[in-house]
Design a protein around this motif. Structure first.
Motif, PDB file in Angstrom:
ATOM      1  N   MET A   1       0.822  -1.188   0.000  1.00  0.00           N
ATOM      2  CA  MET A   1       0.000   0.000   0.000  1.00  0.00           C
ATOM      3  C   MET A   1       0.867   1.253   0.000  1.00  0.00           C
ATOM      4  N   ASP A   2       1.934   1.245   0.813  1.00  0.00           N
ATOM      5  CA  ASP A   2       2.805   2.420   0.888  1.00  0.00           C
ATOM      6  C   ASP A   2       3.383   2.759  -0.479  1.00  0.00           C
ATOM      7  N   LEU A 115      -7.449   7.027   0.331  1.00  0.00           N
ATOM      8  CA  LEU A 115      -7.285   5.710  -0.276  1.00  0.00           C
ATOM      9  C   LEU A 115      -8.479   4.861   0.129  1.00  0.00           C
ATOM     10  N   ASP A 116      -9.250   4.448  -0.857  1.00  0.00           N
ATOM     11  CA  ASP A 116     -10.392   3.557  -0.607  1.00  0.00           C
ATOM     12  C   ASP A 116     -10.006   2.162  -1.033  1.00  0.00           C
ATOM     13  N   VAL A 117     -10.256   1.192  -0.158  1.00  0.00           N
ATOM     14  CA  VAL A 117      -9.943  -0.206  -0.442  1.00  0.00           C
ATOM     15  C   VAL A 117     -11.239  -0.994  -0.356  1.00  0.00           C
ATOM     16  N   ASP A 129      -3.979  -5.879  -5.179  1.00  0.00           N
ATOM     17  CA  ASP A 129      -4.884  -6.006  -6.314  1.00  0.00           C
ATOM     18  C   ASP A 129      -5.393  -4.606  -6.648  1.00  0.00           C
ATOM     19  N   LEU A 130      -4.911  -4.027  -7.732  1.00  0.00           N
ATOM     20  CA  LEU A 130      -5.235  -2.647  -8.086  1.00  0.00           C
ATOM     21  C   LEU A 130      -6.718  -2.444  -8.394  1.00  0.00           C
ATOM     22  N   PHE A 135      -7.328   5.745  -5.311  1.00  0.00           N
ATOM     23  CA  PHE A 135      -6.611   6.841  -4.667  1.00  0.00           C
ATOM     24  C   PHE A 135      -7.101   8.154  -5.250  1.00  0.00           C
ATOM     25  N   ALA A 136      -7.414   9.097  -4.385  1.00  0.00           N
ATOM     26  CA  ALA A 136      -7.899  10.401  -4.854  1.00  0.00           C
ATOM     27  C   ALA A 136      -7.366  11.504  -3.954  1.00  0.00           C
TER      28      ALA A 136
END
Length: 184
Positions: A1-2, A115-117, A129-130, A135-136
């Motif tokens: 994630m980083d 960051l929404d997962v 898994d993209l 990311f916004a």
């Protein structure tokens, strides 16, 4: 994630100029003017109660000082608070690479990064898994991000001479000074 957040943040705002915002407080003389006027009114009530010439002179010195202070405060105007934006000559990428973890976190928060997962499937994924992440950045950097994206697209088009022509544009081949003169 980083790694994903770093790459996306730098992709979106890495070329944007980093600025420092200095908050300059305003000034309203009215509260101090009111307090000094009240003190002056209270002082005026003591007029004539002094028996000695030294006390009368001290009373007059204090009255003159309060009067001068009131005149000074009345001459001052109200100043609104403001923000001064100072360019640093550095980009967000420069600041990012120079920052520690807390500094990077602060940059993300200040930029309005999110960051929404999405929920994943069972199975113990070992890699990101993209399709599950988004990311916004929202906030003050929105116009800068749009400008940087437009500039990057423009630069990419200049670097790639095989790109599609701009709609409505006309291309001239074999340009010479004579054909340029007749075209103008």
């Amino acid at each position: 994630m980083d790694e994903y957040v770093t790459s996306e943040f730098l992709r979106l705002v890495g070329l944007v100029q980093f600025t420092r915002v200095t908050k300059i407080p305003g000034y309203d003389p009215q509260p101090e003017l009111d307090a000094t006027a009240a003190e002056f009114a209270e002082h005026q009530q003591q007029k004539g109660r002094q028996k000695s010439k030294a006390a009368q002179a001290e009373w007059q010195r204090r009255a003159d000082a309060l009067d001068a202070r009131l005149a000074e405060l009345e001459s001052r105007g109200k100043t609104e608070p403001r923000r001064e934006i100072v360019p640093t000559g550095r980009t967000f990428a420069d600041e990012w690479h120079a920052a520690n973890t807390a500094g990077k976190r602060a940059m993300l928060i200040d930029a309005g990064a999110r960051l929404d997962v999405k929920r994943g499937t069972k199975g113990g994924w070992r890699m990101l898994d993209l399709r599950r992440v988004e990311f916004a950045i929202t906030g003050e950097l929105d116009p800068c991000i749009g400008e940087a994206a437009a500039m990057a697209g423009h630069l990419a088009a200049e670097d790639n001479p095989d790109h599609a022509p701009t709609p409505g544009a006309k291309a001239h081949r074999n340009l010479t000074p004579q054909t340029l003169a007749t075209a103008a």
